[in-house]
Design a protein around this motif. Structure first.
Motif, PDB file in Angstrom:
ATOM      1  N   LYS A 180       0.819  -1.214   0.000  1.00 25.81           N
ATOM      2  CA  LYS A 180       0.000   0.000   0.000  1.00 25.81           C
ATOM      3  C   LYS A 180       0.854   1.265   0.000  1.00 25.81           C
ATOM      4  O   LYS A 180       0.379   2.344  -0.355  1.00 25.81           O
ATOM      5  N   ASN A 181       2.093   1.133   0.409  1.00 24.64           N
ATOM      6  CA  ASN A 181       2.995   2.297   0.447  1.00 24.64           C
ATOM      7  C   ASN A 181       3.994   2.215  -0.715  1.00 24.64           C
ATOM      8  O   ASN A 181       5.189   2.431  -0.557  1.00 24.64           O
ATOM      9  N   THR A 187       8.217   2.811  -1.550  1.00 25.39           N
ATOM     10  CA  THR A 187       9.019   1.693  -2.062  1.00 25.39           C
ATOM     11  C   THR A 187       9.717   2.082  -3.365  1.00 25.39           C
ATOM     12  O   THR A 187      10.901   1.798  -3.566  1.00 25.39           O
ATOM     13  N   ALA A 188       8.979   2.745  -4.235  1.00 30.61           N
ATOM     14  CA  ALA A 188       9.560   3.192  -5.504  1.00 30.61           C
ATOM     15  C   ALA A 188      10.717   4.158  -5.262  1.00 30.61           C
ATOM     16  O   ALA A 188      11.769   4.068  -5.909  1.00 30.61           O
ATOM     17  N   GLU A 200       1.014   9.495 -14.094  1.00 29.53           N
ATOM     18  CA  GLU A 200      -0.068   9.406 -13.115  1.00 29.53           C
ATOM     19  C   GLU A 200      -1.411   9.222 -13.831  1.00 29.53           C
ATOM     20  O   GLU A 200      -1.924  10.145 -14.470  1.00 29.53           O
ATOM     21  N   VAL A 201      -1.966   8.014 -13.723  1.00 30.33           N
ATOM     22  CA  VAL A 201      -3.227   7.714 -14.402  1.00 30.33           C
ATOM     23  C   VAL A 201      -4.370   7.404 -13.436  1.00 30.33           C
ATOM     24  O   VAL A 201      -5.518   7.278 -13.852  1.00 30.33           O
ATOM     25  N   GLY A 202      -4.065   7.306 -12.155  1.00 33.48           N
ATOM     26  CA  GLY A 202      -5.084   6.873 -11.204  1.00 33.48           C
ATOM     27  C   GLY A 202      -5.923   7.983 -10.601  1.00 33.48           C
ATOM     28  O   GLY A 202      -7.049   7.771 -10.180  1.00 33.48           O
ATOM     29  N   GLY A 203      -5.353   9.198 -10.531  1.00 32.10           N
ATOM     30  CA  GLY A 203      -6.110  10.299  -9.948  1.00 32.10           C
ATOM     31  C   GLY A 203      -6.098  10.267  -8.441  1.00 32.10           C
ATOM     32  O   GLY A 203      -5.049  10.122  -7.798  1.00 32.10           O
ATOM     33  N   GLU A 204      -7.262  10.396  -7.834  1.00 35.23           N
ATOM     34  CA  GLU A 204      -7.337  10.560  -6.376  1.00 35.23           C
ATOM     35  C   GLU A 204      -6.799   9.348  -5.617  1.00 35.23           C
ATOM     36  O   GLU A 204      -6.283   9.490  -4.510  1.00 35.23           O
ATOM     37  N   ASP A 205      -6.890   8.153  -6.211  1.00 40.27           N
ATOM     38  CA  ASP A 205      -6.446   6.957  -5.499  1.00 40.27           C
ATOM     39  C   ASP A 205      -4.930   6.817  -5.444  1.00 40.27           C
ATOM     40  O   ASP A 205      -4.398   6.108  -4.583  1.00 40.27           O
ATOM     41  N   THR A 206      -4.217   7.454  -6.371  1.00 39.70           N
ATOM     42  CA  THR A 206      -2.778   7.208  -6.492  1.00 39.70           C
ATOM     43  C   THR A 206      -1.910   8.443  -6.311  1.00 39.70           C
ATOM     44  O   THR A 206      -0.695   8.310  -6.115  1.00 39.70           O
ATOM     45  N   LEU A 263       3.264  11.406  -5.102  1.00 35.26           N
ATOM     46  CA  LEU A 263       3.982  12.496  -4.438  1.00 35.26           C
ATOM     47  C   LEU A 263       5.078  11.957  -3.517  1.00 35.26           C
ATOM     48  O   LEU A 263       6.123  12.588  -3.359  1.00 35.26           O
ATOM     49  N   LYS A 264       4.864  10.789  -2.937  1.00 34.02           N
ATOM     50  CA  LYS A 264       5.905  10.180  -2.107  1.00 34.02           C
ATOM     51  C   LYS A 264       7.073   9.680  -2.952  1.00 34.02           C
ATOM     52  O   LYS A 264       8.214   9.632  -2.489  1.00 34.02           O
ATOM     53  N   ALA A 265       6.774   9.304  -4.202  1.00 28.41           N
ATOM     54  CA  ALA A 265       7.795   8.702  -5.057  1.00 28.41           C
ATOM     55  C   ALA A 265       8.664   9.732  -5.777  1.00 28.41           C
ATOM     56  O   ALA A 265       9.833   9.471  -6.066  1.00 28.41           O
TER      57      ALA A 265
END
Length: 346
Positions: A222-223, A227-228, A243-249, A254-256
């Motif tokens: 989930k994180n 990991t990336a 970024e293709v997922g939108g709100e879910d991703t 942003l963490k990656a």
């Protein structure tokens, strides 16, 4: 080849009936103007955008009813009296936004989309301005070439439109849709590293065969954004995120991303409601860039790169005919596909 006066075509009639608003009908073969080319379309392809237009979810300009589809490839049958770029027999690919020729997109360019404002490619014959098509890569068949119009060009713009991808940089791609797979292929051809995410072991193996250096199962991790980041040199983060997922991703993207990295916001498969990360680009020191496909100049550059590197788009093993276009919509909506969905036009 003699040109008939009528043809089979699929028309989006409205946005209140879902896919029942996509109607197969007999329509006229358009007349060729002085600056136009008549193209016999042999291949087409679908995008998520095509699905959400009849479902009333598309945020860009529309002018209904309209012949559906942006992605098309075929052969020039006739040219207008003032056309200088093309001759009969040339193999061409359609440009998504017909008025976006070069540089930044503007309101006029954004209002010239095939299959949205202008009649599209789910038909046998199309007439386009001579600047509304580009030469198809010689290494591709018609269906492969048709996939370049939207997904291919969007991916190319993401990697080269704002800050060009460099060898040795790292690209993060999400899932196994058309844009993500094109980005994987373009990045590897450019000498970059690729980290991919997916949800199944089967798709993980295919992504590795396509050249992904690392594959993360986002259902198990989930994180995955963190990991990336840890998989990059010095754990500094990735240079480009597709970024293709939108709100879910977006939170994980942003963490990656690294400082001064780019998140190319292309889709909203996981939803379109923004979450509380609107100021995060400041703390992450990154750019989030919305992309609306790309220009004719970029399409020409991309086609040249595809031919030079003998890149073949990933097309789902299930092929559809023009008669089966609505079935292709249903197949894609059910997420049964891997890569691009191809439609052969007889």
């Amino acid at each position: 080849m003699s040109v008939p006066s009528t043809q089979q075509q699929w028309v989006v009639k409205g946005q209140d009936k879902g896919f029942d608003g996509l109607v197969r009908e007999q329509g006229p073969v358009p007349q060729v103007g002085d600056n136009d080319v008549l193209v016999r379309l042999y291949g087409a392809s679908l995008n998520y955008r095509d699905l959400i237009i009849p479902k009333g979810m598309y945020p860009f300009p529309l002018d209904l009813p309209v012949v559906a589809g942006s992605d098309g490839a075929g052969e020039v049958l006739a040219v207008g009296s003032k056309v200088t770029k093309w001759k009969k027999g040339d193999k061409v690919v359609t440009l998504f936004n017909q008025a976006h020729q070069a540089g930044a997109i503007d309101a006029r360019g954004a209002s010239s989309g095939l299959g949205g404002v202008l009649d599209g490619t789910l038909r046998q014959y199309g007439v386009f301005n001579e600047n509304g098509v580009v030469r198809a890569p010689a290494n591709l068949n018609h269906v492969e070439a048709a996939t370049l119009t939207c997904a291919g060009l969007t991916s190319w713009n993401a990697l080269y439109g704002l800050k060009a991808l460099k060898p040795g940089e790292t690209v993060l791609v999400q899932g196994t849709g058309g844009v993500s797979l094109f980005a994987l292929q373009f990045a590897k051809a450019a000498g970059a590293r690729v980290i991919a995410t997916t949800s199944s072991k089967e798709k993980m193996e295919i992504l590795k065969k396509l050249g992904a250096d690392h594959v993360i199962n986002y259902r198990e991790d989930k994180n995955w954004g963190e990991t990336a980041r840890k998989l990059t040199p010095g754990e500094q983060g990735v240079d480009h995120v597709i970024e293709v997922g939108g709100e879910d991703t977006m939170g994980q993207s942003l963490k990656a991303v690294k400082y001064e990295g780019i998140i190319s916001l292309i889709g909203f498969l996981g939803g379109a409601k923004p979450k509380d990360n609107i100021l995060e680009p400041l703390s992450r020191i990154c750019t989030i860039r919305g992309i609306y496909v790309g220009s004719r100049q970029q399409l020409e550059d991309m086609c040249a790169a595809i031919e030079a590197n003998d890149i073949h788009p990933v097309v789902d093993q299930k092929m559809f005919t023009l008669d089966q276009a609505k079935e292709a919509y249903e197949y894609m909506w059910a997420k049964k596909h891997f890569g691009k969905i191809g439609i052969k036009i007889e």
